[in-house]
Design an enzyme around this catalytic site. Structure first.
Site, short mmCIF file in Angstrom:
data_model
loop_
_atom_site.label_atom_id
_atom_site.label_comp_id
_atom_site.label_asym_id
_atom_site.label_seq_id
_atom_site.Cartn_x
_atom_site.Cartn_y
_atom_site.Cartn_z
N GLU A 30 10.84 -7.86 -3.65
CA GLU A 30 11.26 -6.55 -3.13
C GLU A 30 10.70 -6.47 -1.71
O GLU A 30 9.51 -6.22 -1.53
CB GLU A 30 10.67 -5.42 -3.99
N LEU A 31 11.56 -6.69 -0.71
CA LEU A 31 11.04 -6.89 0.65
C LEU A 31 11.44 -5.75 1.59
O LEU A 31 11.83 -4.67 1.14
CB LEU A 31 11.53 -8.25 1.15
N TRP A 44 0.82 -1.22 0.00
CA TRP A 44 0.00 0.00 0.00
C TRP A 44 0.85 1.27 0.00
O TRP A 44 0.34 2.34 -0.29
CB TRP A 44 -0.93 0.01 1.24
N ASN A 45 2.15 1.18 0.33
CA ASN A 45 2.87 2.43 0.60
C ASN A 45 3.30 3.19 -0.64
O ASN A 45 3.60 4.38 -0.56
CB ASN A 45 4.04 2.19 1.57
N CYS A 83 10.20 1.74 2.30
CA CYS A 83 11.13 0.61 2.47
C CYS A 83 12.57 1.09 2.54
O CYS A 83 13.40 0.47 3.18
CB CYS A 83 10.95 -0.37 1.32
N GLU A 121 11.97 -3.12 11.15
CA GLU A 121 11.60 -1.98 10.32
C GLU A 121 10.57 -1.14 11.09
O GLU A 121 9.54 -1.67 11.51
CB GLU A 121 10.99 -2.55 9.03
N GLY A 145 6.63 -6.22 -0.76
CA GLY A 145 5.92 -6.17 0.51
C GLY A 145 6.83 -6.61 1.63
O GLY A 145 8.06 -6.51 1.52
N SER A 146 6.25 -7.14 2.67
CA SER A 146 7.04 -7.47 3.86
C SER A 146 7.85 -8.75 3.64
O SER A 146 7.48 -9.61 2.84
CB SER A 146 6.10 -7.65 5.06
N LYS A 156 -2.45 -7.77 -8.15
CA LYS A 156 -3.25 -7.66 -6.93
C LYS A 156 -2.71 -6.55 -6.04
O LYS A 156 -1.59 -6.64 -5.54
CB LYS A 156 -3.21 -8.97 -6.14
P1 NAD Z 1 2.54 -6.93 3.26
O1 NAD Z 1 3.59 -7.97 3.03
O2 NAD Z 1 1.67 -7.07 4.45
O3 NAD Z 1 1.56 -6.89 2.01
C1 NAD Z 1 2.05 -6.74 0.69
C2 NAD Z 1 1.05 -7.35 -0.27
O4 NAD Z 1 0.98 -8.74 -0.03
C3 NAD Z 1 -0.37 -6.82 -0.13
O5 NAD Z 1 -0.94 -6.69 -1.40
C4 NAD Z 1 -1.05 -7.91 0.66
O6 NAD Z 1 -2.44 -7.97 0.43
C5 NAD Z 1 -0.36 -9.13 0.08
N1 NAD Z 1 -0.47 -10.34 0.89
C6 NAD Z 1 -0.52 -10.45 2.24
N2 NAD Z 1 -0.62 -11.75 2.58
C7 NAD Z 1 -0.63 -12.47 1.43
C8 NAD Z 1 -0.72 -13.85 1.13
N3 NAD Z 1 -0.82 -14.78 2.08
N4 NAD Z 1 -0.68 -14.23 -0.18
C9 NAD Z 1 -0.57 -13.31 -1.15
N5 NAD Z 1 -0.50 -11.98 -0.92
C10 NAD Z 1 -0.53 -11.57 0.36
O7 NAD Z 1 3.29 -5.54 3.20
P2 NAD Z 1 2.67 -4.08 3.38
O8 NAD Z 1 2.41 -3.85 4.81
O9 NAD Z 1 1.55 -3.89 2.41
O10 NAD Z 1 3.88 -3.17 2.85
C11 NAD Z 1 4.92 -2.77 3.65
C12 NAD Z 1 6.15 -3.63 3.40
O11 NAD Z 1 6.54 -3.56 2.04
C13 NAD Z 1 7.35 -3.11 4.18
O12 NAD Z 1 8.04 -4.21 4.73
C14 NAD Z 1 8.19 -2.43 3.12
O13 NAD Z 1 9.56 -2.34 3.41
C15 NAD Z 1 7.93 -3.29 1.94
N6 NAD Z 1 8.27 -2.58 0.70
C16 NAD Z 1 9.39 -2.95 0.01
C17 NAD Z 1 9.75 -2.26 -1.14
C18 NAD Z 1 10.96 -2.65 -1.92
O14 NAD Z 1 11.09 -2.21 -3.05
N7 NAD Z 1 11.86 -3.45 -1.38
C19 NAD Z 1 8.96 -1.20 -1.58
C20 NAD Z 1 7.83 -0.83 -0.84
C21 NAD Z 1 7.49 -1.55 0.30
#
Ligand code: NAD
Length: 487
Positions: free
Chosen positions: A254-255, A155-156, A288, A389, A232-233, A179
């Site tokens: 990309e975590l 979402w960020n 991130c 983080e 994501g995370s 998604k």
């Molecule tokens: P998150 O991992 O909770 O969610 C990311 C995505 O994964 C969302 O779309 C979510 O709905 C989906 N998701 C969650 N559970 C899932 C599952 N079981 N199966 C499939 N999809 C699933 O992360 P967040 O809170 O939305 O975002 C913040 C994180 O993203 C932070 O850790 C941040 O550092 C990271 N991030 C990394 C980068 C990068 O380029 N490295 C860039 C932006 C954000």
């Protein structure tokens, strides 16, 4: 699930059509600055994801056979369509994610840049004619698209992240099902309207909102999905990597990050403090690449602490759509509570609050998810926020004495996305920059992103790169053609 029939009803994009979920269910997206509902979002599940994969698989043969030049025309048309709606979509980014409007505009610009740059770069996805040691044979390589890709974004960075994945994928000849995160689904569905307006052929790009695990499971288990690109995370990334192992699917990850920021005593203090403040409070700390551990050499520690705290106290915090606001709310109350927990833990272990340290007070903030810009000194390295983080507007300052010591400190975590060095000594900047275990190093600079540049991490921050030539490679396979020739 609450419903409000007066809200706009958004639609997913599946096979070129704007669709509701098979279940007929919706959920409501809200504005974190004031708690107001924004729109109703289809609550899709595995059935919708499967239909989207059907469409992406059906679209793949024709799309991948188009010339790169023909695909480039589609992407430029898409960029034109996005330019026409950039102000409207930037406002949706601000109202759904919370970031100030100028940051949202930056996302739109990066989205447009990515489309135009990859439109052209894919035309240069060359293979090679390889000098062959065996007589009577020729070796040729060709770059081919991976196939149907599943993309999952956080979402960020709700708009630019779509194009960081879709632009190279589509340019390479892949098709995609995307998604978005639940919290920022409306942004993605506004972008889906742009895909439809730009007449990207049906099925080439599909957007499905709703139940993350059900949609993600289709990406993992459907053999037609050849690659998963996830941002994501680290926890969810690990889960997806495990799932992808069953079918040996390609992945890009990309975590999370835990960026060290190192201020040496020979830095340009004014410029460095300004840069660190803007990095730390970017998107209310929800980045991130954000500053997680700020290491300051002991001789300038007190001055940096004082000036950073002064800066934090003077920041205008509020609804990001209002003029002059430099920091908006956090994405939701869960995020506020997590920041509260981390700050309480650090203070409990001896950290000193120099600015902020609580939710924003006053009527303007009552209904939003606001946390004050915070600066803490004397933070013990046993505090949770040293290793986790923070993802909030909390600057944690640590002190160090020597270059060798700070390199060890900086590297002593599981993450390695970005790192920053501030010094006027270029020998030192290069020496330290080369030793830092991270995918990206800013030297007297905190802005790392550009369509042209590879972005990504090492260690538990991920696998692969987004942006640049490397970002295109993520969506291409190299095929070898060995050809018998009668010499
Ligand atoms: P998150 O991992 O909770 O969610 C990311 C995505 O994964 C969302 O779309 C979510 O709905 C989906 N998701 C969650 N559970 C899932 C599952 N079981 N199966 C499939 N999809 C699933 O992360 P967040 O809170 O939305 O975002 C913040 C994180 O993203 C932070 O850790 C941040 O550092 C990271 N991030 C990394 C980068 C990068 O380029 N490295 C860039 C932006 C954000």
């Amino acid at each position: 699930m609450t419903q409000d029939a007066r809200l706009p009803l958004a639609a997913m994009l599946i096979d070129g059509r704007l669709e509701q979920a098979q279940s007929g269910e919706t959920f409501v997206s809200t504005n974190p600055a004031n708690g107001e509902p924004i729109a109703r979002i289809p609550f899709g599940d595995d059935r919708d994801a499967r239909l989207a994969v059907d469409a992406a698989a059906a679209a793949f043969p024709a799309w991948s056979k188009l010339s790169a030049a023909a695909r480039a025309k589609h992407l430029h048309r898409l960029a034109d369509a996005l330019e026409r709606r950039r102000n409207e979509i930037a406002l949706v980014v601000t109202s759904e994610e919370g970031k100030p409007l100028h940051e949202a505009q930056g996302e739109l610009q990066l989205s447009i840049d990515s489309l135009r740059w990859y439109a052209e770069e894919a035309r240069r996805a060359y293979g090679a004619w390889i000098p062959d040691p065996v007589p009577g044979r020729r070796l040729l390589t060709q770059r081919q698209p991976v196939g149907v890709c599943g993309a999952i974004i956080p979402w960020n960075v709700p708009c630019a992240m779509i194009f960081r994945k879709a632009a190279p994928a589509l340019a390479a000849g892949c098709t995609m099902v995307l998604k978005p995160a639940e919290a920022t689904s409306y942004v993605a569905l506004k972008v889906a309207e742009v895909f439809a307006e730009a007449e990207i052929p049906a099925g080439v790009i599909n957007v499905v909102t709703g139940k993350a695990s059900a949609i993600g499971n289709v990406f993992l288990t459907d053999h037609r999905v050849r690659k998963i690109s996830f941002t994501g995370s680290t926890d969810v990334g690990r889960l997806l990597l495990r799932g992808a192992a069953d079918q040996i699917k390609r992945t890009s990850m990309e975590l999370g990050g835990n960026a060290p920021v190192i201020l040496f005593e020979d830095c340009d203090l004014d410029a460095s403090i300004r840069a660190v403040a803007s990095l730390k409070f970017l998107n209310a700390g929800q980045a991130c690449i954000g500053a997680n551990r700020i290491y300051v050499q002991s001789s300038i520690y007190e001055e940096v602490s004082r000036r950073l705290a002064d800066h934090a106290r003077q920041m205008k915090v509020g609804d990001g759509s209002q003029a002059g606001v430099v920091m908006g709310p956090l994405v939701d109350m869960k995020a506020v509570e997590k920041v509260e927990e981390l700050v309480a833990d650090a203070v409990g272990k001896g950290a000193v609050l120099r600015a902020g340290g609580s939710r924003m007070q006053g009527e303007a903030y009552e209904r939003g998810c606001f946390y004050a810009p915070t600066v803490m000194t004397g933070v013990p390295r046993t505090a949770r926020l040293h290793d986790e983080e923070i993802f909030g507007p909390v600057a944690a300052l640590y002190t160090f004495e020597t270059e060798d010591e700070v390199v060890d400190l900086a590297n002593n975590v599981d993450y390695g996305l970005s790192a920053y060095i501030f010094t006027e000594n270029m020998d030192r900047a290069i020496r330290v920059g080369e030793q830092l275990e991270s995918g990206m190093v800013g030297i007297n600079e905190t802005r790392l992103g550009a369509a042209e540049a590879p972005f990504g991490g090492v260690k538990m921050s991920g696998i692969g790169r987004e942006g640049g030539r490397e970002g295109l490679d993520e969506y291409l396979e190299t095929k070898l053609l060995a050809i018998r020739v009668k010499d």
